[in-house]
Design a protein around this motif. Structure first.
Motif, PDB file in Angstrom:
ATOM      1  N   UNK A  89       0.842  -1.201   0.000  1.00 15.57           N
ATOM      2  CA  UNK A  89       0.000   0.000   0.000  1.00 15.57           C
ATOM      3  C   UNK A  89       0.876   1.249   0.000  1.00 15.57           C
ATOM      4  N   UNK A  90       1.859   1.308   0.880  1.00 11.61           N
ATOM      5  CA  UNK A  90       2.710   2.497   0.984  1.00 11.61           C
ATOM      6  C   UNK A  90       3.492   2.739  -0.311  1.00 11.61           C
ATOM      7  N   UNK A  91       3.964   1.669  -0.928  1.00  8.42           N
ATOM      8  CA  UNK A  91       4.733   1.820  -2.167  1.00  8.42           C
ATOM      9  C   UNK A  91       3.854   2.290  -3.331  1.00  8.42           C
ATOM     10  N   UNK A  92       2.581   1.929  -3.308  1.00  8.98           N
ATOM     11  CA  UNK A  92       1.690   2.255  -4.425  1.00  8.98           C
ATOM     12  C   UNK A  92       0.856   3.506  -4.178  1.00  8.98           C
ATOM     13  N   UNK A  93       1.020   4.136  -3.018  1.00  9.68           N
ATOM     14  CA  UNK A  93       0.192   5.306  -2.682  1.00  9.68           C
ATOM     15  C   UNK A  93       1.070   6.462  -2.222  1.00  9.68           C
ATOM     16  N   UNK A  94       1.824   7.061  -3.119  1.00 13.18           N
ATOM     17  CA  UNK A  94       2.705   8.162  -2.725  1.00 13.18           C
ATOM     18  C   UNK A  94       1.951   9.387  -2.224  1.00 13.18           C
ATOM     19  N   UNK A  95       0.645   9.497  -2.543  1.00  9.82           N
ATOM     20  CA  UNK A  95      -0.154  10.633  -2.088  1.00  9.82           C
ATOM     21  C   UNK A  95      -0.883  10.372  -0.778  1.00  9.82           C
ATOM     22  N   UNK A  96      -0.613   9.251  -0.137  1.00  9.12           N
ATOM     23  CA  UNK A  96      -1.257   8.919   1.127  1.00  9.12           C
ATOM     24  C   UNK A  96      -0.958  10.004   2.163  1.00  9.12           C
ATOM     25  N   UNK A  97      -2.013  10.485   2.833  1.00  2.00           N
ATOM     26  CA  UNK A  97      -1.845  11.589   3.782  1.00  2.00           C
ATOM     27  C   UNK A  97      -2.026  11.160   5.238  1.00  2.00           C
ATOM     28  N   UNK A  98      -2.932  10.178   5.478  1.00  2.00           N
ATOM     29  CA  UNK A  98      -3.281   9.850   6.864  1.00  2.00           C
ATOM     30  C   UNK A  98      -3.129   8.352   7.123  1.00  2.00           C
ATOM     31  N   UNK A  99      -2.382   8.015   8.173  1.00  2.00           N
ATOM     32  CA  UNK A  99      -2.157   6.621   8.556  1.00  2.00           C
ATOM     33  C   UNK A  99      -2.357   6.491  10.063  1.00  2.00           C
ATOM     34  N   UNK A 100      -3.235   5.564  10.468  1.00  2.00           N
ATOM     35  CA  UNK A 100      -3.479   5.281  11.887  1.00  2.00           C
ATOM     36  C   UNK A 100      -3.061   3.840  12.161  1.00  2.00           C
ATOM     37  N   UNK A 101      -2.157   3.657  13.093  1.00  2.00           N
ATOM     38  CA  UNK A 101      -1.608   2.334  13.387  1.00  2.00           C
ATOM     39  C   UNK A 101      -1.915   1.973  14.829  1.00  2.00           C
ATOM     40  N   UNK A 102      -2.613   0.838  15.019  1.00  6.04           N
ATOM     41  CA  UNK A 102      -3.056   0.446  16.358  1.00  6.04           C
ATOM     42  C   UNK A 102      -2.333  -0.802  16.868  1.00  6.04           C
ATOM     43  N   UNK A 103      -1.202  -1.102  16.319  1.00  6.86           N
ATOM     44  CA  UNK A 103      -0.372  -2.195  16.833  1.00  6.86           C
ATOM     45  C   UNK A 103       1.069  -1.897  16.455  1.00  6.86           C
ATOM     46  N   UNK A 104       2.028  -2.458  17.172  1.00  9.44           N
ATOM     47  CA  UNK A 104       3.432  -2.241  16.795  1.00  9.44           C
ATOM     48  C   UNK A 104       3.713  -2.795  15.404  1.00  9.44           C
ATOM     49  N   UNK A 105       4.483  -2.074  14.614  1.00  6.95           N
ATOM     50  CA  UNK A 105       4.845  -2.501  13.267  1.00  6.95           C
ATOM     51  C   UNK A 105       6.342  -2.739  13.193  1.00  6.95           C
ATOM     52  N   UNK A 106       6.770  -3.502  12.208  1.00  5.26           N
ATOM     53  CA  UNK A 106       8.180  -3.813  12.048  1.00  5.26           C
ATOM     54  C   UNK A 106       8.919  -2.623  11.435  1.00  5.26           C
ATOM     55  N   UNK A 107      10.232  -2.682  11.504  1.00  8.97           N
ATOM     56  CA  UNK A 107      11.051  -1.606  10.941  1.00  8.97           C
ATOM     57  C   UNK A 107      10.834  -1.487   9.433  1.00  8.97           C
ATOM     58  N   UNK A 108      10.658  -2.610   8.749  1.00 11.14           N
ATOM     59  CA  UNK A 108      10.490  -2.566   7.300  1.00 11.14           C
ATOM     60  C   UNK A 108       9.213  -1.828   6.910  1.00 11.14           C
TER      61      UNK A 108
END
Length: 405
Positions: A89-108
């Motif tokens: 998703x991140x690689x294909x959405x360079x215009x992404x403005x808002x991200x909400x993360x509700x769990x720990x994510x990996x460094x990658x």
């Protein structure tokens, strides 16, 4: 035998499909799709749709979520967002403005986010996310447009990490995520004092703050800071209210957490009367407080807090009818009042509620003693409100006042 076309215009008729729609209509359709649908479906249809899916207006308010937040304040799962999907998703959405993360994510995942989505304006990280100062520095450098940021509270306890945050020139909202910690390590505030010129809201949650550092920070932000969430006590077991009243008089919204009862009634009187100096306060939240009887209402004496529009005192103890009636008289523009689970209140607490002429959304008063006798009178005094009286159990009632449609 050949058929003769008597109407030449019929030869112009052709089947019209969704791909023949103009860009404006397609963009309207795409605006109702989630981030995953835009990237996983729309972009794969054709080259034209892929280009349209990157239109800026589709990404202004579209939020991509990893995990799901539940009412107890924990992530209840990774609903359809494994790490690999998030990376795609991140690689294909360079215009992404808002991200909400509700769990720990990996460094990658984190690295892909800040190296691909440079237009990020809102990022909410999980409170248990591990975030080194170098990772935070990379995030700030790659995504300088961030306006709203939630980070683990441990980030604010590192001088190097706070220095990195101070370079976010467009930061307006900074919130700390909860993280269990048995060590009361104070936050580092001074690097933020004369940086982040647009900062107008900060929520420290329940974290520990040094009194002098808070004074320094508030003095530097006196012209910009409008909203603050903070614990009741500071270093030295000192109440935060007198400090805010002296150094943050321009505050419009105040949320106070972790109420601590004073052992000296005179001290508590001083704490609540300090609120009288906060003339610009429009929203006040102090939940689950247990003050000495009659002290809370001191914050509203002499018609103090004239601009207050929202008051939330849910689950408070030692709050009696006289205090609630005092709120009605002292706050003429009050629009929202939450007194749910204030068990000491009875019908008499609402006999003068008609003073709240500007009540618009909801008055929530649950678990009141007895049977409400005042509601019939309120129907006449406040005809613009829809009054619903229901009971959760025999000896208690639940009142909900909502604006009529």
């Amino acid at each position: 035998m050949s058929l003769i076309n008597l109407n030449p215009q019929l030869s112009e008729i052709r089947r019209v499909g969704i791909r023949d729609l103009p860009d404006e209509i397609l963009l309207k359709i795409f605006s109702h799709m989630s981030v995953s649908e835009l990237v996983g479906t729309v972009q794969k249809v054709c080259a034209r749709w892929k280009v349209l899916s990157q239109a800026g207006q589709l990404w202004t308010d579209n939020v991509y979520r990893i995990g799901t937040w539940c009412h107890v304040g924990t992530c209840i799962g990774n609903i359809g967002n494994p790490d690999q999907e998030a990376i795609e998703i991140f690689r294909s959405a360079p215009n992404l403005r808002k991200v909400h993360i509700w769990r720990p994510i990996t460094y990658s995942v984190l690295c892909t986010l800040y190296t691909s989505c440079h237009r990020l304006t809102e990022l909410h990280l999980d409170g248990k996310q591990t975030l080194s100062s170098s990772e935070l520095k990379n995030l700030v450098e790659q995504c300088p447009r961030i306006k709203s940021l939630r980070v683990p509270c441990e980030v604010m306890k590192s001088e190097e990490s706070v220095e990195a945050l101070s370079h976010l020139q467009h930061l307006r909202v900074l919130c700390l995520g909860e993280q269990d910690s048995s060590i009361e390590t104070p936050l580092v505030l001074r690097p933020l004092a004369y940086s982040c010129p647009e900062l107008e809201e900060i929520d420290f949650m329940h974290t520990y703050i040094n009194v002098e550092d808070l004074k320094f920070f508030l003095y530097a932000k006196k012209n910009t800071l409008k909203t603050i969430g903070i614990r009741w006590t500071l270093s030295g077991n000192r109440c935060v209210l007198p400090v805010l009243a002296s150094y943050a008089v321009s505050l419009e919204c105040l949320r106070v957490y972790k109420f601590v009862v004073s052992t000296v009634p005179a001290t508590e009187v001083e704490n609540f009367t300090a609120l009288l100096r906060m003339k610009n306060l429009q929203e006040l939240t102090m939940t689950a407080i247990e003050p000495f009887p009659g002290t809370v209402v001191l914050a509203f004496r002499d018609r103090g807090l004239q601009k207050l529009k929202v008051l939330d005192l849910r689950s408070s103890k030692n709050l009696y009818n006289e205090s609630v009636i005092g709120f009605y008289r002292a706050c003429p523009v009050l629009r929202e009042l939450n007194l749910s689970f204030v068990s000491m209140l009875s019908d008499d607490a609402f006999c003068e509620i008609y003073h709240l002429e500007h009540l618009q959304k909801e008055l929530n008063v649950r678990w009141c003693q007895g049977v409400p006798r005042a509601w019939k009178k309120l129907t006449e005094q406040m005809p613009q409100l829809k009054i619903d009286t229901t009971c959760s159990r025999t000896e208690c009632c639940s009142w909900q006042f909502r604006e009529c449609p």
